[in-house]
Enzyme design. Sequence first.
Site, mmCIF file in Angstrom:
data_model
loop_
_atom_site.group_PDB
_atom_site.id
_atom_site.type_symbol
_atom_site.label_atom_id
_atom_site.label_comp_id
_atom_site.label_asym_id
_atom_site.label_seq_id
_atom_site.Cartn_x
_atom_site.Cartn_y
_atom_site.Cartn_z
ATOM 1 N N CYS A 161 -6.921 -19.356 -30.520
ATOM 2 C CA CYS A 161 -7.160 -18.616 -31.764
ATOM 3 C C CYS A 161 -8.382 -19.088 -32.549
ATOM 4 O O CYS A 161 -9.358 -18.363 -32.668
ATOM 5 C CB CYS A 161 -5.926 -18.714 -32.655
ATOM 6 N N ILE A 162 -8.308 -20.302 -33.091
ATOM 7 C CA ILE A 162 -9.300 -20.718 -34.095
ATOM 8 C C ILE A 162 -10.727 -20.789 -33.524
ATOM 9 O O ILE A 162 -11.669 -20.413 -34.210
ATOM 10 C CB ILE A 162 -8.899 -22.065 -34.756
#
Length: 428
Positions: free
Chosen positions: A260-261
């Site tokens: 994700c990040i």
Amino acid sequence: MRTAIVGLGYVGLPLSLQFARSGVMVLGLDVDATKVDALNLGRSYIKHIPPEMVADAVRRGVFSASSDFSRVREADAVIICVPTPLNKNREPDLSFILETGRSMAPHLRKGTLVVLESTTYPGTTDEDLRKVLEVGSGLEAGKGFHLAFSPEREDPGNPDSKVALIPKIVGGYTPACLEKAVALYSQAIKTVVPVSSCRAAEAAKLLENTFRSVNIALVNELKIVYGAMAIDVWEVINAAKTKPFGFMPFYPGPGLGGHCIPIDPFYLTWKAREYGQHTRFIELAGEINTSMPLYVVHRVADALNDRQKAVRGSSILVLGLAYKPNVDDERESPSYVLMNLLKERGAEVAYHDPYVPVIKPTREHGHWAGTKSVAWNRETITAFDLVLIATNHACVNYQELANWTECIVDTRNAMGAIPTLPNQVWKA
Ligand SMILES: NC(=O)c1ccc[n+]([C@@H]2O[C@H](COP(=O)([O-])OP(=O)(O)OC[C@H]3O[C@@H](n4cnc5c(N)ncnc54)[C@H](O)[C@@H]3O)[C@@H](O)[C@H]2O)c1
């Protein structure tokens, strides 16, 4: 509503089990036949999801899995949780979403609700996915079928994070789509948060992940700045977080990892260009965060140098391969980057991770495939010139590490509370 969930990974599987627990009939769909077979036998392939949870849902007849997309016909609602990676040019790769759309569209019944959960840029649901579904089904979104976006907020490995209790944002293509999507999630999730459009919901998820990326970059930069001033950034953060308002702690590390990040903010960067906009915070945070492994390797070189050793020829153990503590997910893990950088510099590199006994083949780090986690015992661990803590799994005995190793480079403050000798631990 009978619900089909497409993509039974870190997001789709816990979501399926939560719907099943709430009494909703769930059909899980995945292209990976080994996952489908495992689930139907009541097994789990994700460490923090106990097999009993899967077995119980299968036994009660509320959950089953399949690779047959024509079974979308059986569902009143279809939720899509497939990967959204970046391609090798670091541009959004929507191929998994579009492929899912193409496979299911011919089987879409009139009135079915389709919800996308994969993290992506604003416009994916009502432009890209909508077109594929309309072409393949011959139905019109908002009239023939309902369409919505609802971002996932999974926090793998956090025992306090319960799918049912995490508020769920939902945006619909039309007011009727929104109403249907709110009804779907209200069956299984305590708080549903409606927003005005699919795009607002997509944008909210990107704000959440960009917020993390930028704040992690800030503490990573402060780690270096305060380190140069001989101030311990961990002590500073722990002091600052006693402020009861206006501050939220973020922690430095060896670089970003996970699905994700490191990825999602760049979906926004890409889309923003279409509107002539620049995402300077995202770019700067990305630059700082991706430079972290190199900073850590410099600290490793300093620690070895202090002992009259070079990186070349030293044996180095990377402790923790997963990208975050207490999970078995090593996608995009900075540990791989650290291992590559150390190997390039001539070190003999091994790893230990109780959650990753052997490295699976991956596209980016194929050369490590088949490498096994070394055993955790005095004889093995003492033999390394240096241990580099990349992930602080709670199950690792850090007191034993202090007893067995002379030189530790710690990127996670895992040794913070452990009594050690002067110069034994180098923070990085
Ligand atoms: N992992 C997280 O913590 C997390 C948190 C929030 C959001 N997300 C987002 O959720 C989405 C899914 O992430 P994930 O971590 O669950 O990924 P994952 O890789 O764990 O799972 C994806 C699943 O989709 C399956 N799949 C791939 N292509 C398919 C297709 N065409 N049809 C059917 N199944 C297909 C794969 O076999 C796999 O089982 C991504 O967009 C991610 O950014 C992930």
